[in-house]
Motif scaffolding. Structure first.
Motif, PDB file in Angstrom:
ATOM      1  N   ASP A  33       0.626  -1.227   0.012  1.00 38.01           N
ATOM      2  CA  ASP A  33      -0.255  -0.052  -0.016  1.00 38.01           C
ATOM      3  C   ASP A  33       0.813   1.275   0.035  1.00 38.01           C
ATOM      4  OD1 ASP A  33      -1.892   1.928   0.182  1.00 38.01           O
ATOM      5  OD2 ASP A  33      -2.232   1.464   2.410  1.00 38.01           O
ATOM      6  N   GLY A  37      -4.470   4.835   2.405  1.00 39.83           N
ATOM      7  CA  GLY A  37      -5.856   5.125   2.482  1.00 39.83           C
ATOM      8  C   GLY A  37      -6.246   6.799   2.491  1.00 39.83           C
ATOM      9  N   TYR A  45      -1.879  -1.099   8.853  1.00 40.04           N
ATOM     10  CA  TYR A  45      -2.923  -1.600   9.483  1.00 40.04           C
ATOM     11  C   TYR A  45      -3.169  -2.865  10.435  1.00 40.04           C
ATOM     12  CZ  TYR A  45      -4.236   0.181   4.932  1.00 40.04           C
ATOM     13  OH  TYR A  45      -4.514   1.128   3.844  1.00 40.04           O
ATOM     14  N   GLY A 240      -7.460   5.907  10.572  1.00 41.02           N
ATOM     15  CA  GLY A 240      -8.633   5.077  10.209  1.00 41.02           C
ATOM     16  C   GLY A 240      -9.925   5.575  10.926  1.00 41.02           C
TER      17      GLY A 240
END
Length: 384
Positions: A33, A37, A45, A240
């Motif tokens: 990634d 995000g 994560y 998040g």
């Protein structure tokens, strides 16, 4: 048939799990990634300490309204202020933080004009959208809120012409993220701040994307040697969990008395618990130094491999916020598609920039492997 408004252009992949710096889709495919995000998952994560903090707080109480004391808010406000004289207001997003900043600036100064910059991005609510210097974001929503003026970035001429006795604030990003990963010139920032101080104009720095360690210092403003009147935060603050914050100098407290501004969910206990742990983990000198070191190595690797490639116009950034400007906008989409096929996800910024925002926890080996794939894909596109 979808029951969702089509206001997002969605890729045909669903991520169902994440582990450290990798995402896993519904078919079990694993991706490195380079998006976090959109600059959110700074600690990656499934972080065990964040999971634990969230679970512990969820087992106690999720929410109390801002009619009552909240010690978690007090603790996080102190963490975010550090040794600077800031007060905090908590909300749920970057746009909300910027709305609060606009209100505070106008109310505390008694002035209404706000100067922002071409190619800037501050959010999509009406105040934040009006502050955004991109016509494509405004389209279909006119009339915007009045007395927002857009001037060229990294330039003083028009700024000097527009700065007047009715200017409440100058609002800017120190690295324009959505606009194409464009860093501010340090000398320009120093002059801008001096001009604002002499004019009685507040400086609002939107650190929604650059804050919380992204550029190698906890706030990007630290590297520029400035102490803004107002700072806005979100994205990486909650890793998040939806959390936003506005920090303003304590001398402006009188402008935000009871009834002047608020949020039902802002500063809820789940968000405060998570953001407190995020801040504790990231605001450590060794962690930030390592982020800066990895960012410099990533930028160097990209420049070493891509500087002579004819489709690459520029490679720029700071910390782990990097942009690769390509010669044609369609090349960006093609690169994103090819990289996704090869198990790496990246972002677009502006019209022709590949934006890299890997988690700050990504190690040097993972960074190097991801960059190798990015370079390989761009070399292939250059040969087409």
């Amino acid at each position: 048939m979808t029951k969702l408004f089509p206001n997002y252009s969605r890729r045909a992949v669903e991520f169902v799990a994440g582990e450290q710096n990798y995402l896993i889709d519904s078919d079990g495919k694993k991706y490195l990634d380079f998006t976090s995000g959109i600059g959110v998952m700074n600690l990656g994560y499934n972080h065990p300490q964040l999971n634990q903090v969230l679970e512990e707080q969820a087992s106690k109480i999720w929410h109390t309204p801002n009619l009552y004391e909240n010690s978690l808010q007090e603790t996080l406000a102190k963490q975010l202020a550090g040794d600077q004289d800031y007060l905090a207001y908590f909300c749920n997003s970057g746009a909300e933080a910027n709305e609060a900043a606009i209100k505070l600036a106008r109310k505390t100064t008694g002035k209404s004009k706000i100067i922002t910059f071409e190619q800037s991005f501050h959010g999509r609510t009406f105040g934040a959208m009006s502050a955004t210097g991109q016509a494509s974001i405004h389209e279909g929503f006119y009339p915007l809120l009045p007395e927002f003026v857009y001037v060229p970035y990294n330039s003083l001429d028009e700024l000097k012409r527009e700065l007047d006795g009715n200017t409440a604030a100058v609002m800017l990003e120190l690295v324009q993220g959505e606009g194409g990963v464009i860093p501010a010139d340090k000398d320009w920032i120093q002059e801008l701040v001096a001009l604002c101080e002499s004019n009685g104009t507040l400086v609002i720095v939107d650190e929604v994307q650059t804050g919380i360690g992204r550029t190698g210092t906890f706030y990007a403003s630290e590297a520029y040697g400035i102490e803004p009147d107002i700072i806005t935060l979100a994205k990486g603050l909650g890793n998040g969990f939806p959390v936003g914050a506005m920090l303003g100098k304590s001398k402006y407290a009188g402008a935000f008395q009871p009834g002047s501004h608020g949020s039902t969910f802002g500063g809820n206990k789940l968000g405060m618990a998570v953001a407190g742990k995020v801040t504790e983990l990231i605001r450590q000198r060794d962690f930030l130094n390592e982020t800066a070191k990895k960012g410099a190595a990533a930028l160097s690797q990209l420049k070493d491999n891509l500087s002579e490639l004819p489709i690459v116009v520029d490679i720029r950034g700071t910390g782990l916020m990097i942009g690769i400007e390509l010669s044609e906008s369609q090349l960006v989409g093609a690169a994103i598609d090819k990289l996704e096929e090869n198990g790496v996800i990246v972002l677009k910024a502006g019209s022709s920039v590949l934006r890299l925002l890997p988690p700050l926890t990504m190690n040097e080996t993972e960074l190097s492997e991801g960059i190798e794939k990015i370079c390989q894909v761009l070399e292939e596109l250059a040969d087409v």
